[in-house]
Design a protein around this motif. Sequence first.
Motif, PDB file in Angstrom:
ATOM      1  N   VAL A  91       0.856  -1.192   0.000  1.00 26.29           N
ATOM      2  CA  VAL A  91       0.000   0.000   0.000  1.00 26.29           C
ATOM      3  C   VAL A  91       0.886   1.234   0.000  1.00 26.29           C
ATOM      4  N   ILE A  92       0.527   2.213  -0.816  1.00 24.82           N
ATOM      5  CA  ILE A  92       1.233   3.496  -0.790  1.00 24.82           C
ATOM      6  C   ILE A  92       0.194   4.611  -0.812  1.00 24.82           C
ATOM      7  N   VAL A  93       0.505   5.695  -0.094  1.00 25.16           N
ATOM      8  CA  VAL A  93      -0.411   6.831  -0.024  1.00 25.16           C
ATOM      9  C   VAL A  93      -0.007   7.841  -1.088  1.00 25.16           C
ATOM     10  N   ALA A  94      -0.976   8.278  -1.892  1.00 26.10           N
ATOM     11  CA  ALA A  94      -0.671   9.216  -2.962  1.00 26.10           C
ATOM     12  C   ALA A  94      -1.935   9.836  -3.541  1.00 26.10           C
ATOM     13  N   ASP A  95      -1.841  11.065  -3.962  1.00 29.27           N
ATOM     14  CA  ASP A  95      -2.841  11.687  -4.829  1.00 29.27           C
ATOM     15  C   ASP A  95      -4.270  11.515  -4.300  1.00 29.27           C
ATOM     16  N   SER A  96      -5.234  11.548  -5.193  1.00 31.00           N
ATOM     17  CA  SER A  96      -6.642  11.362  -4.821  1.00 31.00           C
ATOM     18  C   SER A  96      -7.107   9.999  -5.345  1.00 31.00           C
ATOM     19  N   LEU A 206      -7.721  -8.295   1.995  1.00 29.78           N
ATOM     20  CA  LEU A 206      -7.606  -8.331   0.534  1.00 29.78           C
ATOM     21  C   LEU A 206      -6.881  -9.569   0.023  1.00 29.78           C
ATOM     22  N   PRO A 207      -5.753  -9.963   0.650  1.00 29.19           N
ATOM     23  CA  PRO A 207      -5.096 -11.184   0.174  1.00 29.19           C
ATOM     24  C   PRO A 207      -6.005 -12.405   0.293  1.00 29.19           C
ATOM     25  N   ARG A 208      -6.712 -12.539   1.398  1.00 31.06           N
ATOM     26  CA  ARG A 208      -7.620 -13.684   1.564  1.00 31.06           C
ATOM     27  C   ARG A 208      -8.662 -13.711   0.446  1.00 31.06           C
ATOM     28  N   ASP A 209      -9.157 -12.526   0.077  1.00 35.03           N
ATOM     29  CA  ASP A 209     -10.199 -12.455  -0.943  1.00 35.03           C
ATOM     30  C   ASP A 209      -9.633 -12.427  -2.363  1.00 35.03           C
ATOM     31  N   GLY A 210      -8.326 -12.566  -2.477  1.00 37.46           N
ATOM     32  CA  GLY A 210      -7.707 -12.674  -3.801  1.00 37.46           C
ATOM     33  C   GLY A 210      -7.566 -11.364  -4.537  1.00 37.46           C
ATOM     34  N   ALA A 211      -7.796 -10.242  -3.838  1.00 39.35           N
ATOM     35  CA  ALA A 211      -7.763  -8.945  -4.529  1.00 39.35           C
ATOM     36  C   ALA A 211      -6.347  -8.608  -4.989  1.00 39.35           C
ATOM     37  N   GLN A 212      -6.247  -8.108  -6.199  1.00 34.56           N
ATOM     38  CA  GLN A 212      -4.938  -7.744  -6.762  1.00 34.56           C
ATOM     39  C   GLN A 212      -4.700  -6.247  -6.709  1.00 34.56           C
ATOM     40  N   TYR A 213      -5.774  -5.467  -6.939  1.00 35.84           N
ATOM     41  CA  TYR A 213      -5.632  -4.006  -7.042  1.00 35.84           C
ATOM     42  C   TYR A 213      -6.769  -3.328  -6.266  1.00 35.84           C
ATOM     43  N   ALA A 214      -6.420  -2.231  -5.602  1.00 36.93           N
ATOM     44  CA  ALA A 214      -7.474  -1.465  -4.915  1.00 36.93           C
ATOM     45  C   ALA A 214      -7.015  -0.021  -4.739  1.00 36.93           C
ATOM     46  N   VAL A 215      -8.002   0.831  -4.532  1.00 34.52           N
ATOM     47  CA  VAL A 215      -7.743   2.221  -4.154  1.00 34.52           C
ATOM     48  C   VAL A 215      -8.653   2.528  -2.966  1.00 34.52           C
ATOM     49  N   GLY A 216      -8.306   3.548  -2.201  1.00 34.09           N
ATOM     50  CA  GLY A 216      -9.162   3.904  -1.075  1.00 34.09           C
ATOM     51  C   GLY A 216      -8.951   5.346  -0.672  1.00 34.09           C
ATOM     52  N   ALA A 230      -5.183   9.797  -0.891  1.00 39.57           N
ATOM     53  CA  ALA A 230      -5.795   8.480  -1.026  1.00 39.57           C
ATOM     54  C   ALA A 230      -4.688   7.419  -1.006  1.00 39.57           C
ATOM     55  N   PHE A 231      -5.091   6.159  -1.186  1.00 40.42           N
ATOM     56  CA  PHE A 231      -4.062   5.118  -1.235  1.00 40.42           C
ATOM     57  C   PHE A 231      -4.294   4.145  -2.377  1.00 40.42           C
ATOM     58  N   ILE A 232      -3.218   3.447  -2.695  1.00 40.57           N
ATOM     59  CA  ILE A 232      -3.266   2.399  -3.728  1.00 40.57           C
ATOM     60  C   ILE A 232      -2.762   1.112  -3.097  1.00 40.57           C
ATOM     61  N   TYR A 233      -3.478   0.035  -3.339  1.00 43.49           N
ATOM     62  CA  TYR A 233      -3.006  -1.304  -2.954  1.00 43.49           C
ATOM     63  C   TYR A 233      -2.749  -2.093  -4.223  1.00 43.49           C
ATOM     64  N   VAL A 234      -1.580  -2.717  -4.305  1.00 40.30           N
ATOM     65  CA  VAL A 234      -1.309  -3.676  -5.375  1.00 40.30           C
ATOM     66  C   VAL A 234      -0.603  -4.871  -4.740  1.00 40.30           C
ATOM     67  N   ALA A 235      -1.155  -6.059  -4.953  1.00 39.60           N
ATOM     68  CA  ALA A 235      -0.532  -7.272  -4.406  1.00 39.60           C
ATOM     69  C   ALA A 235       0.894  -7.384  -4.927  1.00 39.60           C
ATOM     70  N   LYS A 236       1.786  -7.870  -4.062  1.00 33.60           N
ATOM     71  CA  LYS A 236       3.231  -7.922  -4.375  1.00 33.60           C
ATOM     72  C   LYS A 236       3.527  -8.438  -5.781  1.00 33.60           C
ATOM     73  N   ASP A 237       2.889  -9.565  -6.131  1.00 34.75           N
ATOM     74  CA  ASP A 237       3.172 -10.230  -7.409  1.00 34.75           C
ATOM     75  C   ASP A 237       2.856  -9.384  -8.629  1.00 34.75           C
ATOM     76  N   HIS A 238       2.030  -8.366  -8.465  1.00 42.65           N
ATOM     77  CA  HIS A 238       1.590  -7.582  -9.621  1.00 42.65           C
ATOM     78  C   HIS A 238       2.305  -6.240  -9.725  1.00 42.65           C
ATOM     79  N   GLN A 239       3.215  -5.974  -8.811  1.00 35.58           N
ATOM     80  CA  GLN A 239       3.804  -4.633  -8.774  1.00 35.58           C
ATOM     81  C   GLN A 239       4.836  -4.395  -9.871  1.00 35.58           C
ATOM     82  N   GLU A 240       5.678  -5.393 -10.130  1.00 35.44           N
ATOM     83  CA  GLU A 240       6.799  -5.150 -11.043  1.00 35.44           C
ATOM     84  C   GLU A 240       6.341  -4.962 -12.488  1.00 35.44           C
TER      85      GLU A 240
END
Length: 407
Positions: A91-96, A206-216, A230-240
Amino acid sequence: MSGLEEARARDAADPLGQWRKHFELPKDVTYLDGNSLGPLPRKAKSVMQDAVERQWGHDLIRSWNSNDWIGAPQRIGGKIAGLIGAAAGEVIVADSVSVNIFKLITAIVRQRGGTTHIISETGNFPTDAHVAAGAADILGLELKLLPRDEIVSAIADDTAMLLLTHVHYKTGTRFDMAAVTAAAKAKGVPVIWDLSHSTGAVPLDLPRDGAQYAVGCGYKYLNGGPGAPAFIYVAKDHQEALRSPLQGWMGHKRPFAFEDAYEPASGLDRMLVGTPSILSMLAMEAGVDIMADADMQALWEKSQALFDYMAGLMAARCPQFQMVSPTDAAERGSHISFAHEHAWPINNALIAHGVIGDFRAPDILRLGLTPLYLGFEDIWRTVDILGGIMDSDEWQKPQYSEAAKVT
Ligand SMILES: *Cc1c(COP(=O)(O)O)cnc(C)c1O
């Protein structure tokens, strides 16, 4: 026992009652809009004073290092990660929220060939649909807005992604994150979850529910302050594989090498764009810290109790309102919404009595049940005042009417 006495007794027995003192809540206000703008955490006042006077005022530019301004997006992101079941670095905090949706949509589509459309929900929060339409336009895709019950069956091989708001801003209806993500994954289609009305409102993993990408969102249940980032979530495997369309220097691998060529930073740092809004981030951190210390499961149980209490009182005292939020707790968030054709003037009358909820077009009275600082007496008082407004036809006064609306 009278209704009021009963409500007070429930508050006195509530182990979460101690959290209220962490917030500035005006004595003359019952605040049922924390799902739109969380109240001021007391700690945020001292944090802001220190940020302005000592950090900015005295330490000046040295603060980027000495006060770890430079690490704020990752540091606060790490704390939010703990609230949604994610690991630090996810998770990283950024922008809106809006900007983050644009970055994620584009970054995902750039990895996927042969897709023709993005799917989202009819009646989604406007910015989600607007940003998706704009991104789709640039990317040569179509945006399909579909009713909630048609979304899963519409997922096809050429679907670029789903952009879904987990808890609906108006009705509070919640998607089954695990089921929808799994159905999309079976077709190789990613999902971006908008957690604006979920984070700090319902337990998330989110990991339990299989989520790959999210914003909040930072300024709703996280109590981060007006316009909090706001924040962005991206599961580790999808970041690179992510390539942000907004290649700013803060997302560069070596921002302070001042190179001509862009090279994405490792991990989620690449989703940063420009210089972070440090004052907003520090204010937000105070809100996130409180939420991180609270027990989300206990909050959620209290949210359900407040919901049931309000639904019951409303059915008895104000039966002319139709509840539009799901009765099954597993299918909703932490606000309760009622339809009434005169919701606009009624909400204005409520505000005049110090009960702050909000109106959502065309006919929704929306009341945020935020268990961190609300109690049963607040709910009792709200329904009591609303009942009085309806009995006396006070809502028909000209000052509450549509004609007096300022847009
Ligand atoms: C509140 C909210 C937003 C806010 O977007 P900003 O760009 O931060 O203003 C976005 N999406 C949803 C579903 C929301 O509820």
